[in-house]
Design an enzyme around this catalytic site. Structure first.
Site, PDB file in Angstrom:
ATOM      1  N   TYR A   1      -6.802   1.991   2.023  1.00 36.61           N
ATOM      2  CA  TYR A   1      -6.613   1.467   0.671  1.00 36.61           C
ATOM      3  C   TYR A   1      -7.751   0.534   0.270  1.00 36.61           C
ATOM      4  O   TYR A   1      -8.208  -0.277   1.065  1.00 36.61           O
ATOM      5  CB  TYR A   1      -5.270   0.705   0.586  1.00 36.61           C
ATOM      6  CG  TYR A   1      -5.040   0.090  -0.778  1.00 36.61           C
ATOM      7  CD1 TYR A   1      -4.493   0.854  -1.805  1.00 36.61           C
ATOM      8  CD2 TYR A   1      -5.417  -1.222  -1.060  1.00 36.61           C
ATOM      9  CE1 TYR A   1      -4.305   0.317  -3.075  1.00 36.61           C
ATOM     10  CE2 TYR A   1      -5.238  -1.778  -2.324  1.00 36.61           C
ATOM     11  CZ  TYR A   1      -4.684  -0.995  -3.328  1.00 36.61           C
ATOM     12  OH  TYR A   1      -4.506  -1.528  -4.581  1.00 36.61           O
TER      13      TYR A   1
ATOM     14  N   ASN B   1       0.811  -1.223   0.000  1.00 35.77           N
ATOM     15  CA  ASN B   1       0.000   0.000   0.000  1.00 35.77           C
ATOM     16  C   ASN B   1       0.841   1.269   0.000  1.00 35.77           C
ATOM     17  O   ASN B   1       0.567   2.204  -0.751  1.00 35.77           O
ATOM     18  CB  ASN B   1      -0.953   0.004   1.205  1.00 35.77           C
ATOM     19  CG  ASN B   1      -1.966  -1.123   1.117  1.00 35.77           C
ATOM     20  OD1 ASN B   1      -2.090  -1.762   0.071  1.00 35.77           O
ATOM     21  ND2 ASN B   1      -2.682  -1.371   2.201  1.00 35.77           N
TER      22      ASN B   1
ATOM     23  N   GLU C   1      -6.519  19.325 -35.618  1.00 35.36           N
ATOM     24  CA  GLU C   1      -7.774  18.625 -35.323  1.00 35.36           C
ATOM     25  C   GLU C   1      -7.567  17.573 -34.244  1.00 35.36           C
ATOM     26  O   GLU C   1      -8.411  17.376 -33.368  1.00 35.36           O
ATOM     27  CB  GLU C   1      -8.324  17.966 -36.591  1.00 35.36           C
ATOM     28  CG  GLU C   1      -8.758  18.964 -37.649  1.00 35.36           C
ATOM     29  CD  GLU C   1      -9.060  18.271 -38.961  1.00 35.36           C
ATOM     30  OE1 GLU C   1      -8.134  18.124 -39.796  1.00 35.36           O
ATOM     31  OE2 GLU C   1     -10.212  17.862 -39.158  1.00 35.36           O
TER      32      GLU C   1
ATOM     33  N   ASN D   1      -4.883  19.686 -45.228  1.00 37.50           N
ATOM     34  CA  ASN D   1      -5.729  19.565 -44.041  1.00 37.50           C
ATOM     35  C   ASN D   1      -4.948  19.745 -42.748  1.00 37.50           C
ATOM     36  O   ASN D   1      -3.816  19.282 -42.638  1.00 37.50           O
ATOM     37  CB  ASN D   1      -6.428  18.206 -44.039  1.00 37.50           C
ATOM     38  CG  ASN D   1      -7.433  18.077 -45.173  1.00 37.50           C
ATOM     39  OD1 ASN D   1      -8.044  19.071 -45.572  1.00 37.50           O
ATOM     40  ND2 ASN D   1      -7.561  16.883 -45.709  1.00 37.50           N
TER      41      ASN D   1
ATOM     42  N   LYS E   1      -6.253  20.207 -51.570  1.00 36.38           N
ATOM     43  CA  LYS E   1      -6.434  20.317 -50.124  1.00 36.38           C
ATOM     44  C   LYS E   1      -5.173  20.191 -49.297  1.00 36.38           C
ATOM     45  O   LYS E   1      -4.247  19.463 -49.634  1.00 36.38           O
ATOM     46  CB  LYS E   1      -7.454  19.278 -49.654  1.00 36.38           C
ATOM     47  CG  LYS E   1      -8.844  19.652 -50.148  1.00 36.38           C
ATOM     48  CD  LYS E   1      -9.948  19.048 -49.353  1.00 36.38           C
ATOM     49  CE  LYS E   1      -9.928  19.359 -47.907  1.00 36.38           C
ATOM     50  NZ  LYS E   1     -11.233  19.157 -47.294  1.00 36.38           N
TER      51      LYS E   1
ATOM     52  N   THR F   1     -15.764  38.557 -31.216  1.00 35.36           N
ATOM     53  CA  THR F   1     -16.636  38.015 -30.167  1.00 35.36           C
ATOM     54  C   THR F   1     -17.751  37.317 -30.934  1.00 35.36           C
ATOM     55  O   THR F   1     -18.097  37.748 -32.044  1.00 35.36           O
ATOM     56  CB  THR F   1     -17.237  39.112 -29.263  1.00 35.36           C
ATOM     57  OG1 THR F   1     -18.043  39.976 -30.073  1.00 35.36           O
ATOM     58  CG2 THR F   1     -16.161  39.941 -28.568  1.00 35.36           C
ATOM     59  N   HIS F   2     -18.259  36.234 -30.398  1.00 34.11           N
ATOM     60  CA  HIS F   2     -19.265  35.415 -31.094  1.00 34.11           C
ATOM     61  C   HIS F   2     -18.764  34.963 -32.464  1.00 34.11           C
ATOM     62  O   HIS F   2     -19.559  34.718 -33.366  1.00 34.11           O
ATOM     63  CB  HIS F   2     -20.589  36.177 -31.272  1.00 34.11           C
ATOM     64  CG  HIS F   2     -21.088  36.847 -30.025  1.00 34.11           C
ATOM     65  ND1 HIS F   2     -21.994  36.261 -29.172  1.00 34.11           N
ATOM     66  CD2 HIS F   2     -20.764  38.039 -29.467  1.00 34.11           C
ATOM     67  CE1 HIS F   2     -22.236  37.083 -28.156  1.00 34.11           C
ATOM     68  NE2 HIS F   2     -21.481  38.161 -28.303  1.00 34.11           N
TER      69      HIS F   2
ATOM     70  N   SER G   1      -5.120  15.460 -49.326  1.00 28.87           N
ATOM     71  CA  SER G   1      -6.277  14.589 -49.480  1.00 28.87           C
ATOM     72  C   SER G   1      -5.953  13.578 -50.568  1.00 28.87           C
ATOM     73  O   SER G   1      -5.274  13.898 -51.543  1.00 28.87           O
ATOM     74  CB  SER G   1      -7.488  15.420 -49.882  1.00 28.87           C
ATOM     75  OG  SER G   1      -8.434  14.603 -50.546  1.00 28.87           O
TER      76      SER G   1
HETATM   77  N1  ARG Z   1      -1.296  -3.238  -7.666  1.00 24.40           N
HETATM   78  C1  ARG Z   1      -1.813  -2.560  -6.515  1.00 24.40           C
HETATM   79  C2  ARG Z   1      -2.242  -1.140  -6.928  1.00 24.40           C
HETATM   80  O1  ARG Z   1      -1.882  -0.737  -7.973  1.00 24.40           O
HETATM   81  C3  ARG Z   1      -0.757  -2.462  -5.470  1.00 24.40           C
HETATM   82  C4  ARG Z   1      -1.259  -2.332  -4.090  1.00 24.40           C
HETATM   83  C5  ARG Z   1      -1.848  -3.615  -3.645  1.00 24.40           C
HETATM   84  N2  ARG Z   1      -2.163  -3.596  -2.273  1.00 24.40           N
HETATM   85  C6  ARG Z   1      -3.020  -4.465  -1.768  1.00 24.40           C
HETATM   86  N3  ARG Z   1      -3.261  -4.403  -0.502  1.00 24.40           N
HETATM   87  N4  ARG Z   1      -3.589  -5.374  -2.509  1.00 24.40           N
HETATM   88  O2  ARG Z   1      -2.967  -0.466  -6.229  1.00 24.40           O
END
Ligand code: ARG
Length: 461
Positions: A318, A111, A291, A286, A284, A156-157, A278
């Site tokens: 998490y 985490n 775009e 383009n 043309k 404008t517009h 084109s």
């Molecule tokens: N692959 C997970 C992510 O991108 C990593 C963290 C995973 N942690 C867990 N407690 N499963 O978030």
């Protein structure tokens, strides 16, 4: 075994489906360098704190640098069974150095590991974006300087409103991209805290030194709250917001380039490298690059809304939902890079048809406001009455199919007796532009002052 209902696509049944929905290695392998960097900083700190031995640290360091080499050489075997980049690297480390590999994950969780890897990546990308924005701004500044006094119609517009200079118009974009640059710099500052060491969510009983790992990874310091550290994806949202707003600005400029490059407008000529022909119509040329810049803004906006929606309502800390943060950011970063490069190239290369611009600037009675202002200044009329008198002059000119400046003094005096010969001094597009000397106005000297301001500001930040 394979299930009758879903066995076709996922040959080995539920396990295969679980792996397909769960694995992130196909996209998060992009974080390999940050993952290894984070692990190296963590391992060095564990050693310095006496949590792992010097021998284990040396083995970890050697193994990680071999893995980095393997990934960069393309010989690393990524496996979806190992889910993500973190487990892929760790499993390979175990193959290479045995049980010492297991000590690397002391006082750490995936985490905080993913949080620090991703933050490092996003922080650098935000800095890269700032650099690319700067490049675009510098290109706009040099084109604006060339055209500080080139008269064009202001709209404008999308209707001719008052004459401005092309330099002034380009400087409007410098203001927009300048705000994008400052947003990127500002967001990068807020990202400058390391979540490493928050562990799963509550911190750890090991005597780790989070200040040391933060410093080793180039962060200003550690995050203050372990729960927030693994729950927060604001840094990704801020990057996506910066990208979306910059995208909106890029798309407006792209749209103007599309309009300006039509034969009907003929204000700019795109270079061959930024336009296409084109296959059927030989005449043309383009503006495909413009775009596509205009269109790709849709992806940027989509990614921002996508991640906002993923994060909305998630309980702390998490949740696996957060694994959905990466593809949005990776695609947005690549897309924005390309858009900025294409726009910088187009603006730098395009030919500017000052003659067409000047001709168009005089069309549509664009100096009407100048006549009204003259009536206020020289004939003492209240502005509302001057507006009315000018409207009658425009109607007269329209009836005769001439410009305001082509009406005779007698015609004008028939509309208002207070009009004198000196009115003709203000009825030209050059005079109109030169007269707009108020701060931030389009007078060429004012445009040059804006350019000087931005040159100095870029030099000092
Ligand atoms: N692959 C997970 C992510 O991108 C990593 C963290 C995973 N942690 C867990 N407690 N499963 O978030």
């Amino acid at each position: 075994g394979s299930n009758q209902m879903w066995g076709g696509r996922f040959a080995s049944g539920p396990a295969a489906i679980m792996q397909a929905i769960n694995a992130s290695i196909d996209f998060d392998r992009k974080l390999y360098a940050q993952d290894i960097e984070g692990s190296l900083a963590h391992a060095a700190m564990l050693k310095a704190q006496g949590i792992i031995s010097a021998d284990d640290h040396a083995a970890i360091e050697k193994g990680l640098s071999q893995i980095l080499g393997e990934i960069e050489a393309g010989s690393f075997q990524f496996s979806a069974k190992l889910e993500d980049i973190h487990m892929n690297v760790e499993a390979r480390l175990a193959e290479l150095i045995g049980s010492a590999a297991g000590r690397l994950h002391t006082a750490r969780s995936r985490n905080d590991q993913v949080a620090v890897d991703f933050r490092l990546w996003v922080k650098r990308e935000t800095e890269r974006t700032a650099h690319a924005l700067r490049g675009l701004i510098e290109t706009l500044l040099s084109r604006a300087e060339e055209h500080a006094a080139s008269v064009m119609p202001g709209f404008t517009h999308l209707q001719s409103a008052q004459p401005v200079t092309f330099g002034h118009h380009l400087m409007a974009y410098v203001e927009m991209f300048g705000r994008d640059l400052s947003r990127a710099q500002d967001a990068a500052k807020r990202m400058d805290e390391s979540p490493l060491g928050a562990a799963a969510l509550a911190g750890t009983p090991f005597p780790i030194d989070r200040h040391a790992t933060a410093e080793a990874l180039g962060f200003g310091g550690p995050t203050r709250n372990s729960i927030d550290s693994v729950s927060d994806r604001d840094f990704a949202l801020e990057f996506l917001s910066v990208a979306s707003i910059a995208g909106v600005h890029l798309s407006r400029l792209a749209e103007e380039i599309v309009i300006w490059s039509t034969p009907q407008f003929n204000f700019v000529r795109l270079s061959d490298s930024f336009s296409t022909g084109s296959s059927i119509m030989p005449q043309k040329k383009n503006p495909d690059a413009a775009e596509l810049v205009r269109a790709k803004t849709g992806r940027l906006n989509g990614h921002l809304i996508g991640l906002l929606t993923v994060m909305k309502g998630l309980p702390l800390s998490y949740s696996k939902d957060m694994q959905e943060d990466k593809e949005a950011v990776f695609d947005a970063a690549e897309t924005l890079d390309l858009m900025l490069a294409a726009m910088t190239g187009m603006v730098g290369d395009m030919g500017v048809n000052t003659d067409s611009m000047r001709r168009a600037a005089g069309a549509g009675f664009s100096v009407a406001t100048d006549l009204a202002d003259w009536l206020v200044r020289e004939a003492g009329l209240p502005f509302r009455e001057a507006h009315h008198v000018t409207g009658r002059a425009v109607a007269e000119a329209e009836k005769r199919r001439v410009g305001l400046e082509e009406l005779s003094l007698a015609d004008l005096q028939a509309i208002h007796p207070g009009i004198t010969e000196t009115v003709f001094d203000v009825l030209s597009v050059d005079r109109s532009v030169e007269s707009r000397t108020s701060f931030g106005g389009t007078a060429p000297d004012g445009v040059r002052a804006q350019i000087a301001y931005w040159r100095e500001r870029l030099a000092s930040a």
